[in-house]
Write a protein that holds these residues in place. Structure first.
Motif, PDB file in Angstrom:
ATOM      1  N   PRO A  42       0.826  -1.201   0.000  1.00 41.66           N
ATOM      2  CA  PRO A  42       0.000   0.000   0.000  1.00 41.66           C
ATOM      3  C   PRO A  42       0.868   1.262   0.000  1.00 41.66           C
ATOM      4  O   PRO A  42       1.901   1.311   0.655  1.00 41.66           O
ATOM      5  CB  PRO A  42      -0.764  -0.107   1.315  1.00 41.66           C
ATOM      6  N   VAL A  43       0.435   2.254  -0.777  1.00 39.68           N
ATOM      7  CA  VAL A  43       1.170   3.506  -0.832  1.00 39.68           C
ATOM      8  C   VAL A  43       0.285   4.607  -0.273  1.00 39.68           C
ATOM      9  O   VAL A  43      -0.858   4.769  -0.688  1.00 39.68           O
ATOM     10  CB  VAL A  43       1.569   3.848  -2.286  1.00 39.68           C
ATOM     11  N   LYS A  44       0.813   5.314   0.719  1.00 42.57           N
ATOM     12  CA  LYS A  44       0.043   6.401   1.335  1.00 42.57           C
ATOM     13  C   LYS A  44       0.031   7.591   0.379  1.00 42.57           C
ATOM     14  O   LYS A  44       1.079   8.059  -0.061  1.00 42.57           O
ATOM     15  CB  LYS A  44       0.689   6.778   2.657  1.00 42.57           C
ATOM     16  N   VAL A  45      -1.177   8.050   0.048  1.00 40.49           N
ATOM     17  CA  VAL A  45      -1.324   9.151  -0.890  1.00 40.49           C
ATOM     18  C   VAL A  45      -1.681  10.408  -0.104  1.00 40.49           C
ATOM     19  O   VAL A  45      -2.373  10.330   0.917  1.00 40.49           O
ATOM     20  CB  VAL A  45      -2.454   8.817  -1.900  1.00 40.49           C
ATOM     21  N   ASP A  46      -1.184  11.543  -0.561  1.00 36.13           N
ATOM     22  CA  ASP A  46      -1.478  12.797   0.133  1.00 36.13           C
ATOM     23  C   ASP A  46      -2.937  13.183  -0.084  1.00 36.13           C
ATOM     24  O   ASP A  46      -3.352  13.512  -1.200  1.00 36.13           O
ATOM     25  CB  ASP A  46      -0.545  13.885  -0.409  1.00 36.13           C
ATOM     26  N   GLY A  47      -3.716  13.151   0.983  1.00 36.49           N
ATOM     27  CA  GLY A  47      -5.136  13.448   0.853  1.00 36.49           C
ATOM     28  C   GLY A  47      -5.494  14.792   1.460  1.00 36.49           C
ATOM     29  O   GLY A  47      -6.673  15.088   1.677  1.00 36.49           O
TER      30      GLY A  47
END
Lengths: 451, 560
Positions: B536-541
């Protein structure tokens, strides 16, 4: 080896217990100077009491013989959590019946000892965890505590000292394992008495309700009064160095006069105890074996020789009768004084059956938490039960020994050792009896098939 | 749960070799980091330490220190002396410390393991030929690896209940239980539903529910996964399939925005069970029972399998052409779904762009259980945001579509997966307006649709979902789709191509990801599909911080 003079008891703990004019009421206790030491101790600093207990060198009377003063020193006082004192009155070791005498005959002595100890460790609350089967004892204690509370010896603001500590009797859950320190704590919390893993759950740091807790035996707590009464220094002169004070020995088995006897530590030998104090064996019998400290202690064979070097450097060469009755004596002979329950077995005892009896006890009492003890104790029971019902095999002796070796030292609590030591010692010392069983008893055809 | 201090390490001597391990970790985990197995049953990295199986017994020692001075004690060669603990210690409850010596291979350790294995097996039934756990059973594995290989036990084995119903989904075989207490600790610590416990003593100890209670929480099946032996079995899976026939594919649970990582086990194209896949940032090792049942939609009665286009035509290609013709050069409404993947929503967005149509999106909400079933019951609401399909937070209805239909001017409606009739859209208003439906399950909208294009479930395709914590998580195709059906991406790409030759885009995941990451401020910049498939890649939300997300504080999730 048998001496002419009968060694004299020195009763400190049981001083009043068997006096016909004495009852377990508070009036009697007060008449004999009861609660004076509590009054005196409350004027001292709590640390001073701890110092005295440490100086006295008194060792725990529950079985392990750990110095009580040291135990108190390990207490975590910095956490800011409340401190608890628990009296272990779950006397369940087969062959032991000393605490019962104190509780039944002199309950106020225990209460006074507990209140002094509670003050010394600054406990917020004290509990007496009493064996479930001691219903009479629980009733006596409940009444005695009420008497003590009415007179201000216990509860709020004890004797005007501004120290308050409530004392509660908690009836046990009816299991041997409830007497194990951490199992007892779990049981007191209302859970199954599964002993805790150490580390991290050392009672002095993470005990009852995860707070620092001291668990002491009944006899140990009673000793605290006498330490404070005579001073630690003077107490330490009773008995022998490192084995201070008196001990109550409970003798059962095939002697003429079984019972409980209080002696200074090391004041007499096993032989004197059996032959002089207890009147010897039944007519025409000879001594076969002695279990010196409750059923979990290793058995001693009558014709064994015990050789070695004592702590002071002196050599010893003892027969069974020469073993001094204190903490270190039985230890030097490769066993332990444990809870002081001496079980005497004469030549009429079938050692395999005795073993089967002990194994049945441990299989029934294993809590079932950790694998070696849970499965090992039942397996050993199944083997010895089978051996006693006519299906013994020659290889059973070695199998028993191997199973016991697989338990020892690998369990969460000391129950593993308690279950393994009897088997190890019985098989090693009475191997012939185990082999004989296989030869003399007919094996049914095809009764064993490997599963 | 032994806490790990982040970043700090200590050096321990593991079987004579100096190794760096994280400070605060226990020996089982520390050894595993250096490819040394310390076998264990009761220990689980995400549960408290019980220390009762005793399988992880090892030898441990620490450098000796002088009691008075505190200085290390040295031997003749000037090397610090090691004070070996006389008894073996359990690895799971031993925290590493600087200079600690550990032996995981020694005669004593071997003897301990053989002993424990023998003890565990003496009362264990020889059920393996009919046991569901066979093939993935720790008892089998460790008996082979560390056992003695023969039995010395001639007594009768204990007899215990063989089929206790613990709850609606879990069946217990007590004889197989090795009393490791993992299930009990799970119920106490994770599921927060303390219903399991042991009764009786010693070897006769038996796992049961508290009187009058059942193991019926929505996490009960995790106890089956946790069980190192075949004691706790899934009533659904029991006796249905041998595990060694199963093919396992990594996937993502579509039940809610929690996005639990899962493994889909299938054989010959048929899914037999879903189990959680460990991910310490998302779902630890757990998932909901309701999420496990979702595979049933693949072969359910309401599955759409037959295309419908132009009357009785049942050819998929024709249906797609018909749909394209309906949508071409018209004022259309595009209804998306948060059940679509990031890539599908991207294409859907493209479709609406080239047709210059309005987009509609509905959210599905429920109770948040504070663990792994979040209030947002769709897997990819954040994916809809990142794909550009929507910028606002969806409501739980499609009133806006209803209003626009009322106002008039819409010539056709393209519905992707959603059930618009169930979303406060009046059926009357749709009269005379051609409806194209694309989806997997039958619903009132699909019944009404003029053109019906059946598509694939998440088990039958690849894609990406973005969960509540803005983790982009890719998933693999687990089973092939039903015969004759095409992946959603391909269908959408065909429709787009039919509508506007120039906007044509290959239904290729890497290409779509490239496009997704191409805008200069895109949070997906520099990330490829392979990245999110791997982990999983943490995306800037942060761009959507102000949106009214409905999720409550839960496992690994804190609302902004």
């Amino acid at each position: 080896m048998i001496s002419k003079k009968i060694p004299k008891e020195r009763r400190i703990i049981l001083k009043n217990a068997d006096d016909p004019s004495y009852s377990n009421k508070i009036s009697c206790y007060l008449k004999r100077g009861g609660y004076k030491t509590l009054k005196k101790s409350l004027k001292k600093k709590p640390e001073q009491i701890g110092e005295e207990v440490l100086k006295s060198g008194v060792r725990g009377r529950g079985g392990a013989g750990f110095p009580t003063g040291m135990k108190w020193k390990f207490l975590d006082r910095k956490s800011g959590k409340p401190i608890y004192l628990v009296c272990n009155a779950d006397e369940s070791e087969p062959g032991t019946f000393k605490d019962r005498q104190i509780i039944h005959k002199d309950p106020h002595q225990l209460i006074e000892g507990m209140m002094i100890s509670a003050f010394a460790i600054q406990a917020k609350q004290a509990f007496i965890y009493i064996r479930a089967e001691f219903f009479e004892g629980a009733k006596i204690l409940e009444r005695a505590i009420q008497e003590a509370k009415d007179r201000g010896f216990c509860g709020d603001n004890i004797l005007g000292s501004e120290y308050s500590c409530d004392l509660v009797v908690h009836r046990g859950a009816g299991a041997y394992i409830c007497g194990e320190e951490t199992g007892l704590i779990e049981s007191l919390e209302g859970k199954r008495p599964n002993p805790r893993i150490k580390p991290p759950y050392f009672p002095a740091v993470l005990g009852l309700y995860q707070c620092p807790t001291i668990v002491n035996n009944v006899e140990t707590l009673c000793n605290v009064i006498h330490i404070m009464d005579m001073g630690g220094e003077k107490f330490s002169q009773i008995g022998k160095p490192n084995n201070t004070g008196t001990r109550i020995w409970c003798v059962s088995g095939q002697v003429k006069n079984p019972g409980y006897f209080e002696f200074e530590c090391g004041a007499l030998t096993m032989g004197e105890m059996i032959y002089d104090v207890c009147g010897g064996l039944l007519p025409g019998r000879t001594l076969q074996a002695v279990i010196p400290g409750g059923s979990s202690a290793k058995v001693l064979r009558a014709d064994e020789r015990f050789k070695g070097t004592l702590k002071d450097g002196s050599e010893f060469d003892w027969g069974i009768e020469d073993i001094p009755l204190d903490f270190d004596g039985p230890m030097s002979a490769g066993t332990m004084s444990g809870s002081g329950g001496i079980v005497v077995m004469d030549n009429t005892v079938d050692m395999v059956e005795a073993m089967a009896n002990i194994n049945a006890f441990y299989a029934h009492e294993s809590c079932g938490q950790c694998t070696p003890c849970r499965e090992g104790s039942l397996w050993m029971k199944k083997i010895t039960t089978r051996m006693c019902s006519g299906d013994a095999r020659e290889e059973d002796a070695d199998l028993l020994l191997s199973v016991a070796n697989q338990i020892e030292g690998r369990t969460i609590c000391a129950f593993g050792e308690a279950a393994a030591w009897p088997t190890q010692s019985f098989v090693k010392k009475f191997r012939k009896d185990f082999l004989k069983k296989a030869k003399t008893q007919k094996r049914k055809k095809n009764s064993f098939q490997l599963i | 749960m032994i806490s790990q201090t982040k970043g700090e390490t200590v050096t321990i001597v593991l079987d004579g070799e100096d190794v760096e391990v994280p400070a605060g970790s226990n020996l089982v985990d520390a050894a595993a980091l250096h490819s040394k197995e310390i076998p264990h049953y009761c220990y689980h990295p995400q549960l408290s330490v019980a220390g009762n199986c005793r399988m992880c017994l090892i030898e441990m020692g620490t450098p000796m220190r002088d009691r008075q001075t505190g200085e290390p004690v040295l031997d003749e060669d000037g090397v610090p002396k090691i004070g070996w603990v006389p008894k073996p210690v359990i690895g799971c409850a031993t925290t590493v410390s600087q200079g600690m010596h550990v032996k995981t291979i020694s005669d004593k350790v071997t003897d301990c393991r053989e002993g424990i294995m023998e003890f565990l097996l003496v009362n264990h039934p020889l059920d393996c030929p009919i046991c569901d756990q066979a093939g993935e059973c720790r008892l089998q594995e460790f008996a082979t690896d560390y056992g003695r290989g023969y039995s010395r036990y001639v007594e009768r084995k204990n007899v215990k209940p063989k089929r206790t119903r613990l709850g609606p989904r879990v069946t217990l075989d007590d004889e197989r239980c090795i009393l490791c207490s993992r299930c009990i600790r799970f119920c106490q610590e994770v599921a927060d539903d303390d219903v399991l416990g042991f009764v009786d003593r010693g070897s006769y100890s038996t796992l049961t529910c508290f009187p009058g209670k059942e193991l019926q929480n929505n996490y009960s099946l995790n106890t089956v996964d946790l069980c190192p032996v075949g004691a706790l079995t899934s009533t659904d899976f029991r006796f249905k399939m041998r595990v060694w026939f199963l093919k396992e594919s990594p996937s993502i649970c579509t039940e809610s925005s929690a996005g639990s990582n899962i493994l889909v086990s299938s054989r010959e194209g048929e899914i037999h069970r879903i189990t959680p896949r460990r991910n310490d940032e998302v779902n630890d090792s757990w998932m909901t029972d309701s999420g496990r049942a979702l595979y049933k939609q693949v072969r359910s009665d309401d599955r759409l399998l037959t295309p419908r286009g132009n009357g009785t035509d049942k050819i998929l290609d024709h249906a797609i052409t018909t749909a394209t013709n309906i949508l071409k050069d018209k004022e259309i409404a595009v209804v998306g779904s948060c059940h679509g993947t990031l890539e599908e929503l991207y294409l859907l967005n493209r479709l609406s762009k080239i047709t210059n149509s309005k987009k509609y999106l509905r959210g599905y909400f429920g109770e948040d259980d504070g663990i792994l079933l979040s209030a947002d019951r769709t897997p990819n609401l954040r994916g809809a945001l990142l794909s550009g399909f929507t910028n606002s937070y969806p409501k739980d209805n499609l009133k806006s579509l209803n209003n626009d239909l009322k106002r008039g001017g819409l010539d056709a409606v393209f519905v992707y997966r959603d059930d618009i009739l169930n979303s406060e859209v009046d059926e009357e208003l749709l009269k005379g307006i051609p409806l194209v439906f694309m989806g997997t399950q039958k619903n009132s909208t699909s019944d009404l649709a003029e053109v019906l294009i059946p598509s694939l479930t998440s088990f039958e395709k690849k894609g990406t979902f973005i969960n509540r914590s803005f983790f982009a998580q890719g998933f693999e195709q687990a089973v092939p789709g039903p015969a004759g059906l095409l992946p959603d991406l391909l269908i959408l790409s065909k429709i787009i191509e039919g509508l506007d030759e120039e906007s044509k885009i290959d239904p290729d995941l890497s290409l779509i990801w490239k496009n997704l990451g191409s805008p200069p401020k895109s949070p997906l910049k520099g990330i490829t599909f392979n990245d999110v498939l791997e982990s999983p890649v943490k995306v800037d939300g942060s761009k959507w911080e102000s949106l009214p997300f409905v999720e409550k504080k839960a496992m690994h999730y804190l609302p902004v």
